[in-house]
Motif scaffolding. Structure first.
Motif, mmCIF file in Angstrom:
data_model
loop_
_atom_site.group_PDB
_atom_site.id
_atom_site.type_symbol
_atom_site.label_atom_id
_atom_site.label_comp_id
_atom_site.label_asym_id
_atom_site.label_seq_id
_atom_site.Cartn_x
_atom_site.Cartn_y
_atom_site.Cartn_z
ATOM 1 N N ARG A 201 0.773 -1.131 0.124
ATOM 2 C CA ARG A 201 -0.135 0.125 0.028
ATOM 3 C C ARG A 201 0.722 1.246 -0.022
ATOM 4 N NH1 ARG A 201 -2.177 3.789 3.209
ATOM 5 N NH2 ARG A 201 -1.121 2.970 5.127
ATOM 6 N N TYR A 206 -1.700 -0.951 -5.092
ATOM 7 C CA TYR A 206 -2.880 -1.328 -4.403
ATOM 8 C C TYR A 206 -3.545 -2.715 -4.525
ATOM 9 C CZ TYR A 206 -2.453 3.744 -3.463
ATOM 10 O OH TYR A 206 -1.904 4.819 -3.140
ATOM 11 N N GLU A 207 -3.705 -3.283 -5.783
ATOM 12 C CA GLU A 207 -4.153 -4.515 -6.209
ATOM 13 C C GLU A 207 -3.525 -5.547 -5.412
ATOM 14 O OE1 GLU A 207 -7.023 -4.895 -7.381
ATOM 15 O OE2 GLU A 207 -7.274 -3.074 -8.519
ATOM 16 N N GLU A 236 -8.253 3.902 -1.574
ATOM 17 C CA GLU A 236 -7.659 4.439 -2.673
ATOM 18 C C GLU A 236 -8.246 3.980 -3.970
ATOM 19 O OE1 GLU A 236 -5.083 6.392 -2.591
ATOM 20 O OE2 GLU A 236 -4.579 6.647 -0.432
ATOM 21 N N LEU A 237 -8.471 2.746 -3.946
ATOM 22 C CA LEU A 237 -9.054 2.092 -5.033
ATOM 23 C C LEU A 237 -10.621 2.641 -5.468
ATOM 24 C CD1 LEU A 237 -8.047 -1.696 -4.693
ATOM 25 C CD2 LEU A 237 -7.246 -0.016 -6.303
ATOM 26 N N ASP A 239 -13.417 2.595 -3.461
ATOM 27 C CA ASP A 239 -14.371 1.933 -2.972
ATOM 28 C C ASP A 239 -14.738 2.477 -1.544
ATOM 29 O OD1 ASP A 239 -16.609 0.163 -2.289
ATOM 30 O OD2 ASP A 239 -15.782 -1.401 -3.141
#
Length: 291
Positions: A201, A206-207, A236-237, A239
């Motif tokens: 992170r 991020y994934e 960050e993504l 959601d």
């Protein structure tokens, strides 16, 4: 529970020594079972019967240390070391006790002495590394971790410990490398997964971070730190609702989790839910600074 020596005035010297020996042995099993008060009771009688046995003093000191009776532990380790001045175990354990009470230089002296006697003792090396971190001597701590790993590269814990130090030093690529080594040894090591997820992170992967943190939570569904980190990743993504769900769970598991309140507050602020954001920031300030 052991009967006191005062109830056994008829014991001969040989019988007293025999009873003391059995009490010491039973105490070791109590210690293995984490029944430290029972161990202390046995060892107290054993010491009364045979006060010149260093092992009894050392074992009782260790039980006192584990239950955080530090002054009693120090007294016992001192007695053990009067009888066996070159006991690496007693020195290492006394060093851990000094460290727990903030007496870091005295802890270092004990660890240094112990390591002259037992230079390959992993637990003493680890304890020394922890104290070096507390003294902010981070490069020296890294050197100790390198020794630990060189002694046995097949211990996942050792790679994780150095990875944690790299992460503390903001050396995220190195941390990720060590956590990956740990996972090659033990693929389901929860802390390695959780901490690698956090390091990923920090370098905006991020994934990958999401995959590690989700796997950590599959293995340990009550891991509050993994929920907090995954919440930050999900935010960050993009959601935010899933992020809030994770952060809510993190705080439910640990109501004193300051960082989770701060991250949740920032998400709520971005969603213009300002009353809730103020509440979270206020709680973070209260927990950290007593506001």
């Amino acid at each position: 529970m052991s009967e006191g020596i005062k109830d056994r005035p008829e014991l001969s010297e040989a019988a007293a020594q025999s009873r003391a020996s059995v009490l010491r042995s039973r105490a070791e099993s109590y210690i293995a079972l984490s029944r430290h008060d029972a161990a202390i009771a046995d060892l107290t009688e054993s010491i009364a019967l045979a006060p010149d046995n260093a092992r009894a003093w050392r074992l009782r000191g260790e039980s006192h240390r584990v239950v955080e009776r530090y002054e009693a532990a120090l007294e016992d380790f001192d007695e053990a070391l009067k009888l066996e001045p070159d006991s690496a175990y007693a020195l290492g354990s006394r060093g851990q006790t000094y460290a727990a009470t903030g007496r870091l230089e005295e802890a270092m002296a004990d660890f240094e002495h112990a390591l002259t006697l037992s230079p390959d003792s992993l637990w003493i090396l680890e304890a020394k590394a922890d104290v070096l971190v507390d003294l902010d001597r981070l490069d020296e701590a890294l050197g100790e971790h390198a020794k630990i790993i060189s002694l046995n590269e097949d211990l996942a814990y050792s790679w994780v410990a150095r990875g944690d130090l790299y992460q503390r030093m903001h050396l995220y690529a190195e941390a990720i490398g060590d956590y990956t080594k740990a996972l090659s040894v033990e693929p389901e090591h929860v802390r390695a997964l959780s901490r690698r997820g956090e390091a990923l992170r920090m370098v905006d992967r991020y994934e990958d971070a999401l995959a590690d943190l989700s796997r950590a939570l599959e293995l340990d569904p009550d891991n509050d730190r993994a929920y907090g980190s995954r919440g930050a990743v999900l935010s960050e993504l993009g959601d935010d609702e899933a992020a809030l769900t994770d952060l809510n769970r993190a705080i439910e598991l640990d109501s004193g989790y300051i960082w989770a309140y701060r991250v949740r507050g920032e998400i709520l602020q971005e969603l213009e839910r300002h009353e809730e954001a103020v509440s979270d920031f206020s709680q973070a300030l209260h927990l950290e600074f007593g506001d």
